[in-house]
Design a protein around this motif. Structure first.
Motif, PDB file in Angstrom:
ATOM      1  N   VAL A 139     -18.952  12.620  61.422  1.00  0.00           N
ATOM      2  CA  VAL A 139     -17.664  13.312  61.310  1.00  0.00           C
ATOM      3  C   VAL A 139     -16.694  12.614  62.251  1.00  0.00           C
ATOM      4  CG1 VAL A 139     -16.448  15.509  61.514  1.00  0.00           C
ATOM      5  CG2 VAL A 139     -18.855  15.476  60.824  1.00  0.00           C
ATOM      6  N   GLN A 140     -15.677  11.970  61.686  1.00  0.00           N
ATOM      7  CA  GLN A 140     -14.686  11.246  62.478  1.00  0.00           C
ATOM      8  C   GLN A 140     -13.488  12.162  62.720  1.00  0.00           C
ATOM      9  OE1 GLN A 140     -14.608   7.808  63.717  1.00  0.00           O
ATOM     10  NE2 GLN A 140     -12.949   8.824  64.828  1.00  0.00           N
ATOM     11  N   LEU A 141     -13.151  12.367  63.999  1.00  0.00           N
ATOM     12  CA  LEU A 141     -12.096  13.312  64.357  1.00  0.00           C
ATOM     13  C   LEU A 141     -11.114  12.686  65.342  1.00  0.00           C
ATOM     14  CD1 LEU A 141     -14.428  16.380  65.003  1.00  0.00           C
ATOM     15  CD2 LEU A 141     -12.863  16.151  63.071  1.00  0.00           C
ATOM     16  N   ASP A 142      -9.869  13.135  65.279  1.00  0.00           N
ATOM     17  CA  ASP A 142      -8.908  12.801  66.327  1.00  0.00           C
ATOM     18  C   ASP A 142      -9.140  13.707  67.529  1.00  0.00           C
ATOM     19  OD1 ASP A 142      -7.709  10.781  64.927  1.00  0.00           O
ATOM     20  OD2 ASP A 142      -5.958  11.947  64.298  1.00  0.00           O
ATOM     21  N   LEU A 143      -8.653  13.284  68.682  1.00  0.00           N
ATOM     22  CA  LEU A 143      -8.893  14.029  69.918  1.00  0.00           C
ATOM     23  C   LEU A 143      -8.110  15.343  69.989  1.00  0.00           C
ATOM     24  CD1 LEU A 143      -9.044  11.149  72.546  1.00  0.00           C
ATOM     25  CD2 LEU A 143     -10.878  12.720  71.928  1.00  0.00           C
ATOM     26  N   ASP A 144      -7.164  15.526  69.088  1.00  0.00           N
ATOM     27  CA  ASP A 144      -6.442  16.802  69.073  1.00  0.00           C
ATOM     28  C   ASP A 144      -7.000  17.739  68.012  1.00  0.00           C
ATOM     29  OD1 ASP A 144      -5.609  15.402  66.869  1.00  0.00           O
ATOM     30  OD2 ASP A 144      -3.460  15.594  67.254  1.00  0.00           O
ATOM     31  N   SER A 145      -8.246  17.496  67.593  1.00  0.00           N
ATOM     32  CA  SER A 145      -8.898  18.350  66.605  1.00  0.00           C
ATOM     33  C   SER A 145      -9.699  19.454  67.288  1.00  0.00           C
ATOM     34  CB  SER A 145      -9.843  17.519  65.717  1.00  0.00           C
ATOM     35  OG  SER A 145      -9.149  16.479  65.065  1.00  0.00           O
ATOM     36  N   LEU A 146     -10.064  20.455  66.491  1.00  0.00           N
ATOM     37  CA  LEU A 146     -10.840  21.580  66.986  1.00  0.00           C
ATOM     38  C   LEU A 146     -11.730  22.074  65.856  1.00  0.00           C
ATOM     39  CD1 LEU A 146     -11.014  23.394  69.578  1.00  0.00           C
ATOM     40  CD2 LEU A 146      -9.471  24.970  68.397  1.00  0.00           C
ATOM     41  N   ILE A 147     -13.022  22.230  66.123  1.00  0.00           N
ATOM     42  CA  ILE A 147     -13.954  22.771  65.143  1.00  0.00           C
ATOM     43  C   ILE A 147     -14.026  24.286  65.341  1.00  0.00           C
ATOM     44  CG2 ILE A 147     -16.314  22.728  64.265  1.00  0.00           C
ATOM     45  CD1 ILE A 147     -14.779  20.151  63.801  1.00  0.00           C
ATOM     46  N   LEU A 148     -13.679  25.045  64.308  1.00  0.00           N
ATOM     47  CA  LEU A 148     -13.613  26.498  64.427  1.00  0.00           C
ATOM     48  C   LEU A 148     -14.848  27.197  63.881  1.00  0.00           C
ATOM     49  CD1 LEU A 148      -9.878  27.104  63.463  1.00  0.00           C
ATOM     50  CD2 LEU A 148     -10.876  26.908  65.743  1.00  0.00           C
ATOM     51  N   LYS A 149     -15.595  26.548  63.013  1.00  0.00           N
ATOM     52  CA  LYS A 149     -16.804  27.164  62.465  1.00  0.00           C
ATOM     53  C   LYS A 149     -17.720  26.070  61.928  1.00  0.00           C
ATOM     54  CE  LYS A 149     -14.628  28.182  57.983  1.00  0.00           C
ATOM     55  NZ  LYS A 149     -14.289  29.270  57.022  1.00  0.00           N
ATOM     56  N   PRO A 150     -18.991  26.379  61.738  1.00  0.00           N
ATOM     57  CA  PRO A 150     -19.937  25.373  61.253  1.00  0.00           C
ATOM     58  C   PRO A 150     -19.545  24.835  59.876  1.00  0.00           C
ATOM     59  CG  PRO A 150     -21.104  27.272  62.135  1.00  0.00           C
ATOM     60  CD  PRO A 150     -19.653  27.662  62.054  1.00  0.00           C
ATOM     61  N   MET A 151     -19.945  23.600  59.612  1.00  0.00           N
ATOM     62  CA  MET A 151     -19.696  22.958  58.326  1.00  0.00           C
ATOM     63  C   MET A 151     -21.012  22.672  57.608  1.00  0.00           C
ATOM     64  SD  MET A 151     -16.487  20.424  59.272  1.00  0.00           S
ATOM     65  CE  MET A 151     -17.267  19.660  60.709  1.00  0.00           C
ATOM     66  N   ASP A 152     -21.975  23.552  57.779  1.00  0.00           N
ATOM     67  CA  ASP A 152     -23.305  23.343  57.212  1.00  0.00           C
ATOM     68  C   ASP A 152     -23.264  23.120  55.705  1.00  0.00           C
ATOM     69  OD1 ASP A 152     -23.911  24.103  59.840  1.00  0.00           O
ATOM     70  OD2 ASP A 152     -25.785  25.050  59.234  1.00  0.00           O
ATOM     71  N   HIS A 153     -22.397  23.851  54.998  1.00  0.00           N
ATOM     72  CA  HIS A 153     -22.374  23.720  53.541  1.00  0.00           C
ATOM     73  C   HIS A 153     -21.960  22.310  53.114  1.00  0.00           C
ATOM     74  CE1 HIS A 153     -18.381  24.906  54.865  1.00  0.00           C
ATOM     75  NE2 HIS A 153     -17.866  24.531  53.699  1.00  0.00           N
ATOM     76  N   LEU A 154     -21.050  21.684  53.862  1.00  0.00           N
ATOM     77  CA  LEU A 154     -20.666  20.308  53.551  1.00  0.00           C
ATOM     78  C   LEU A 154     -21.824  19.349  53.784  1.00  0.00           C
ATOM     79  CD1 LEU A 154     -17.097  20.203  55.167  1.00  0.00           C
ATOM     80  CD2 LEU A 154     -17.697  20.682  52.799  1.00  0.00           C
ATOM     81  N   PHE A 155     -22.522  19.539  54.892  1.00  0.00           N
ATOM     82  CA  PHE A 155     -23.663  18.677  55.201  1.00  0.00           C
ATOM     83  C   PHE A 155     -24.812  18.908  54.222  1.00  0.00           C
ATOM     84  CE2 PHE A 155     -22.122  19.451  59.816  1.00  0.00           C
ATOM     85  CZ  PHE A 155     -21.083  18.558  59.649  1.00  0.00           C
ATOM     86  N   ASP A 156     -25.054  20.162  53.861  1.00  0.00           N
ATOM     87  CA  ASP A 156     -26.143  20.480  52.935  1.00  0.00           C
ATOM     88  C   ASP A 156     -25.960  19.757  51.601  1.00  0.00           C
ATOM     89  OD1 ASP A 156     -27.409  22.123  54.750  1.00  0.00           O
ATOM     90  OD2 ASP A 156     -26.624  23.988  53.907  1.00  0.00           O
ATOM     91  N   VAL A 157     -24.722  19.742  51.101  1.00  0.00           N
ATOM     92  CA  VAL A 157     -24.463  19.082  49.817  1.00  0.00           C
ATOM     93  C   VAL A 157     -24.680  17.580  49.929  1.00  0.00           C
ATOM     94  CG1 VAL A 157     -22.696  18.586  48.084  1.00  0.00           C
ATOM     95  CG2 VAL A 157     -22.886  20.883  49.034  1.00  0.00           C
ATOM     96  N   MET A 158     -24.211  16.974  51.016  1.00  0.00           N
ATOM     97  CA  MET A 158     -24.370  15.530  51.184  1.00  0.00           C
ATOM     98  C   MET A 158     -25.831  15.126  51.331  1.00  0.00           C
ATOM     99  SD  MET A 158     -21.191  14.402  53.682  1.00  0.00           S
ATOM    100  CE  MET A 158     -21.441  12.639  53.424  1.00  0.00           C
ATOM    101  N   LEU A 159     -26.631  15.980  51.960  1.00  0.00           N
ATOM    102  CA  LEU A 159     -28.016  15.613  52.260  1.00  0.00           C
ATOM    103  C   LEU A 159     -29.008  16.139  51.229  1.00  0.00           C
ATOM    104  CD1 LEU A 159     -28.050  16.187  56.136  1.00  0.00           C
ATOM    105  CD2 LEU A 159     -27.692  14.062  54.869  1.00  0.00           C
ATOM    106  N   SER A 160     -28.531  16.810  50.192  1.00  0.00           N
ATOM    107  CA  SER A 160     -29.452  17.319  49.172  1.00  0.00           C
ATOM    108  C   SER A 160     -30.150  16.156  48.477  1.00  0.00           C
ATOM    109  CB  SER A 160     -28.697  18.176  48.155  1.00  0.00           C
ATOM    110  OG  SER A 160     -27.715  17.400  47.483  1.00  0.00           O
ATOM    111  N   GLU A 161     -31.423  16.348  48.162  1.00  0.00           N
ATOM    112  CA  GLU A 161     -32.227  15.283  47.577  1.00  0.00           C
ATOM    113  C   GLU A 161     -31.970  15.117  46.084  1.00  0.00           C
ATOM    114  OE1 GLU A 161     -34.036  13.244  49.269  1.00  0.00           O
ATOM    115  OE2 GLU A 161     -33.717  14.251  51.192  1.00  0.00           O
ATOM    116  N   GLY A 162     -31.518  16.192  45.430  1.00  0.00           N
ATOM    117  CA  GLY A 162     -31.264  16.087  44.001  1.00  0.00           C
ATOM    118  C   GLY A 162     -32.510  16.002  43.151  1.00  0.00           C
ATOM    119  N   ASP A 163     -33.602  16.578  43.625  1.00  0.00           N
ATOM    120  CA  ASP A 163     -34.871  16.558  42.894  1.00  0.00           C
ATOM    121  C   ASP A 163     -34.833  17.631  41.794  1.00  0.00           C
ATOM    122  OD1 ASP A 163     -37.443  16.502  41.953  1.00  0.00           O
ATOM    123  OD2 ASP A 163     -38.407  16.676  43.910  1.00  0.00           O
TER     124      ASP A 163
END
Length: 245
Positions: A160-184
């Motif tokens: 996750v590439q961020l600028d220094l004036d960014s702020l994470i307000l909540k988890p992004m698990d759903h984005l990661f889950d989709v990217m890492l799904s195996e697709g079996d």
């Protein structure tokens, strides 16, 4: 003992007793020791996500780096009892040689320092327009392209590439889950989880995501704040990118 004292003085306090009793009991209830909620032991992390920032000069404030690091921590598995996230994190800082002397504070915040020069020499470009305008563009000119080093972080499944004036307000698990799904196709449970995660991904204009099981290698947002009136195509916001190395 406190309540017994009130009972003993019942007959002597007259009409003021009711008000005093309410006051005393309220005070007593406030001062009772509270039971601490039981902490939930975090499960094993699904993966470690790299969060990368760039440091191109020493004029930038370190406060943003500290706040960003803390917000990432709060939204990770290390704060599982509140965040509910299943992903760990590693902080990275791509540092231009011009800012190498400013890295000590970043290291104290937990950032892994990588000294990186601009990935190309702008004077080698065949385009006269790029040679003229790129060094003058944005905050950092061609140094902005230090972000491309995210694609070389092969120790991590996602950066996750961020600028220094960014702020994470909540988890992004759903984005990661989709990217890492195996697709079996034979994994019914895995496909169920992937469908659930996909339903949480917001896509502009309600465009559909690629078919179930397809690879998603990046997420990005548009930079509408920088668009000029009448501009047909809006550029990508470079302050928030999620990529697969």
């Amino acid at each position: 003992a406190f309540v017994r004292w009130l009972s003993h003085h019942d007959e002597t306090m007259g009409e003021n007793y009711g008000a005093v009793k309410r006051h005393r009991l309220d005070f007593a209830s406030v001062t009772q020791p509270q039971t601490q909620p039981q902490q939930v032991s975090p499960p094993k992390a699904k993966a470690t996500i790299a969060y990368a920032v760039t440091l191109t000069s020493c004029g930038l404030s370190v406060h943003g780096a500290a706040v960003l690091a803390h917000s990432i921590h709060l939204s990770s598995i290390r704060n599982f009892h509140k965040s509910g996230s299943y992903y760990d994190y590693q902080l990275l800082a791509f540092v231009h040689p011009d800012a190498q002397q400013c890295t000590e504070t970043f290291q104290k915040f937990g950032y892994e320092i990588q000294i990186r020069d601009t990935p190309f020499n702008v004077t080698d470009s065949d385009s006269a327009i790029l040679r003229h305008f790129m060094p003058k563009t944005g905050c950092c000119g061609e140094k902005e392209y230090l972000k491309l080093y995210s694609y070389l972080q092969f120790d991590y499944p996602i950066v996750v590439q961020l600028d220094l004036d960014s702020l994470i307000l909540k988890p992004m698990d759903h984005l990661f889950d989709v990217m890492l799904s195996e697709g079996d196709e034979n994994d019914d449970e895995g496909q169920k989880l992937e469908r659930s995660a996909r339903n949480k991904v917001s896509v502009m204009h309600n465009d559909p995501l690629p078919p179930l099981g397809s690879s998603i290698n990046a997420y990005f947002t548009r930079d509408y704040g920088m668009a000029q009136p009448g501009q047909e195509h809006v550029g990508v916001q470079g302050g928030f990118l999620i990529v697969r190395p």
